[in-house]
Design a protein around this motif. Structure first.
Motif, mmCIF file in Angstrom:
data_model
loop_
_atom_site.group_PDB
_atom_site.id
_atom_site.type_symbol
_atom_site.label_atom_id
_atom_site.label_comp_id
_atom_site.label_asym_id
_atom_site.label_seq_id
_atom_site.Cartn_x
_atom_site.Cartn_y
_atom_site.Cartn_z
ATOM 1 N N UNK A 1 9.318 5.343 -16.869
ATOM 2 C CA UNK A 1 9.806 3.978 -16.752
ATOM 3 C C UNK A 1 10.124 3.645 -15.292
ATOM 4 N N UNK A 2 10.687 4.572 -14.569
ATOM 5 C CA UNK A 2 11.039 4.350 -13.172
ATOM 6 C C UNK A 2 9.806 4.256 -12.284
ATOM 7 N N UNK A 3 8.713 4.882 -12.687
ATOM 8 C CA UNK A 3 7.501 4.875 -11.880
ATOM 9 C C UNK A 3 7.001 3.454 -11.630
ATOM 10 N N UNK A 4 7.196 2.565 -12.590
ATOM 11 C CA UNK A 4 6.711 1.199 -12.465
ATOM 12 C C UNK A 4 7.473 0.389 -11.421
ATOM 13 N N UNK A 5 8.546 0.922 -10.859
ATOM 14 C CA UNK A 5 9.312 0.191 -9.878
ATOM 15 C C UNK A 5 8.938 0.578 -8.452
ATOM 16 N N UNK A 6 7.828 1.292 -8.309
ATOM 17 C CA UNK A 6 7.346 1.603 -6.971
ATOM 18 C C UNK A 6 6.902 0.299 -6.307
ATOM 19 N N UNK A 7 7.078 0.231 -4.998
ATOM 20 C CA UNK A 7 6.718 -0.992 -4.301
ATOM 21 C C UNK A 7 5.840 -0.712 -3.094
ATOM 22 N N UNK A 8 5.114 -1.731 -2.724
ATOM 23 C CA UNK A 8 4.356 -1.748 -1.485
ATOM 24 C C UNK A 8 5.192 -2.589 -0.522
ATOM 25 N N UNK A 9 5.415 -2.099 0.669
ATOM 26 C CA UNK A 9 6.259 -2.799 1.627
ATOM 27 C C UNK A 9 5.389 -3.385 2.741
ATOM 28 N N UNK A 10 5.545 -4.687 2.949
ATOM 29 C CA UNK A 10 4.868 -5.377 4.030
ATOM 30 C C UNK A 10 5.928 -5.836 5.016
ATOM 31 N N UNK A 11 5.744 -5.517 6.264
ATOM 32 C CA UNK A 11 6.710 -5.876 7.299
ATOM 33 C C UNK A 11 6.301 -7.193 7.955
ATOM 34 N N UNK A 12 7.274 -8.110 8.088
ATOM 35 C CA UNK A 12 7.044 -9.370 8.793
ATOM 36 C C UNK A 12 8.119 -9.536 9.863
ATOM 37 N N UNK A 13 8.023 -10.588 10.643
ATOM 38 C CA UNK A 13 9.021 -10.852 11.685
ATOM 39 C C UNK A 13 10.400 -11.132 11.089
ATOM 40 N N UNK A 14 10.430 -11.753 9.905
ATOM 41 C CA UNK A 14 11.698 -12.110 9.280
ATOM 42 C C UNK A 14 12.287 -10.991 8.430
ATOM 43 N N UNK A 15 11.533 -9.956 8.131
ATOM 44 C CA UNK A 15 12.028 -8.852 7.309
ATOM 45 C C UNK A 15 10.921 -8.245 6.473
ATOM 46 N N UNK A 16 11.327 -7.431 5.518
ATOM 47 C CA UNK A 16 10.369 -6.723 4.668
ATOM 48 C C UNK A 16 10.094 -7.505 3.384
ATOM 49 N N UNK A 17 8.879 -7.346 2.882
ATOM 50 C CA UNK A 17 8.489 -7.913 1.594
ATOM 51 C C UNK A 17 8.089 -6.744 0.707
ATOM 52 N N UNK A 18 8.753 -6.632 -0.445
ATOM 53 C CA UNK A 18 8.465 -5.567 -1.408
ATOM 54 C C UNK A 18 7.673 -6.162 -2.570
ATOM 55 N N UNK A 19 6.533 -5.567 -2.868
ATOM 56 C CA UNK A 19 5.693 -6.002 -3.984
ATOM 57 C C UNK A 19 5.565 -4.818 -4.929
ATOM 58 N N UNK A 20 5.977 -5.003 -6.186
ATOM 59 C CA UNK A 20 5.940 -3.894 -7.134
ATOM 60 C C UNK A 20 4.507 -3.585 -7.545
ATOM 61 N N UNK A 21 4.296 -2.340 -7.927
ATOM 62 C CA UNK A 21 2.989 -1.907 -8.414
ATOM 63 C C UNK A 21 2.646 -2.661 -9.697
ATOM 64 N N UNK A 22 3.654 -2.959 -10.509
ATOM 65 C CA UNK A 22 3.438 -3.718 -11.742
ATOM 66 C C UNK A 22 2.915 -5.115 -11.423
ATOM 67 N N UNK A 23 3.453 -5.752 -10.391
ATOM 68 C CA UNK A 23 2.975 -7.080 -9.994
ATOM 69 C C UNK A 23 1.519 -7.009 -9.543
ATOM 70 N N UNK A 24 1.181 -5.954 -8.815
ATOM 71 C CA UNK A 24 -0.205 -5.783 -8.366
ATOM 72 C C UNK A 24 -1.128 -5.541 -9.556
ATOM 73 N N UNK A 25 -0.684 -4.727 -10.527
ATOM 74 C CA UNK A 25 -1.485 -4.492 -11.734
ATOM 75 C C UNK A 25 -1.748 -5.801 -12.467
#
Length: 179
Positions: A70-94
């Motif tokens: 269950x916890x595995x689905x909360x992995x995220x991809x982190x994108x760095x921008x000038x204003x801060x980090x953006x976290x996108x979950x693996x579930x959202x990508x799926x």
């Protein structure tokens, strides 16, 4: 968690609640200690008791492993921008890849699995393709659309897009909704 895990967890919780009630009754002297000792001495040497203990141990292990999945689905991809980090979950990508693949001409149904290793993403798409379609063309089109949409919308390039055609059929499998 799967539905079977939730059923097992409910039964397991009920039994542990019952055990907890027994401990509370013992703590406040509402349950005679002699009954407990008599019951425990009766259980010594009974193979059925060992089997029940083993069953509880296996259920505990299964629930523990289900919680890790269950916890595995909360992995995220982190994108760095000038204003801060953006976290996108693996579930959202799926979900995004599934919608993109489903709208490819000739595709009847899809299941998507995204594997993350470090900052590298691998997408595995299991598809049902229409028999009127040319399967290699549909697969190639799906790969192209997924790669393009991921780069343009999510801002992530995929390391690999694997297409597995599980069936060539006209049957439509509608996704069931839980209400």
């Amino acid at each position: 968690m799967k539905i079977i895990d939730l059923v097992i967890l409910s039964i397991y919780t009920f039994l542990l609640t019952f055990l907890g009630l027994g401990v509370v009754l013992l703590a406040f002297n509402l349950l005679p200690l002699e009954w407990v000792w008599t019951s425990i001495t009766y259980l010594v040497g009974q193979w059925e008791v060992g089997l029940i203990g083993l069953l509880f141990m296996l259920i505990s292990l299964r629930l523990f492993l289900a919680s890790l999945r269950f916890r595995k689905n909360h992995e995220t991809i982190i994108t760095h921008t000038d204003q801060g980090d953006i976290h996108i979950t693996v579930t959202a990508i799926e979900n995004f890849v599934e919608k993109t693949a489903r709208y490819t001409r000739g595709v009847r149904a899809v299941k998507v699995n995204v594997q993350k290793k470090g900052n590298v993403l691998k997408v595995i798409v299991k598809a049902v393709v229409s028999p009127e379609s040319h399967v290699p063309t549909v697969g190639s089109e799906m790969q192209k659309r997924i790669a393009e949409m991921m780069k343009n919308t999510v801002g992530v390039e995929l390391s690999d897009i694997e297409i597995l055609v599980e069936n060539i059929s006209n049957e439509f499998k509608a996704k069931q909704r839980v209400e």
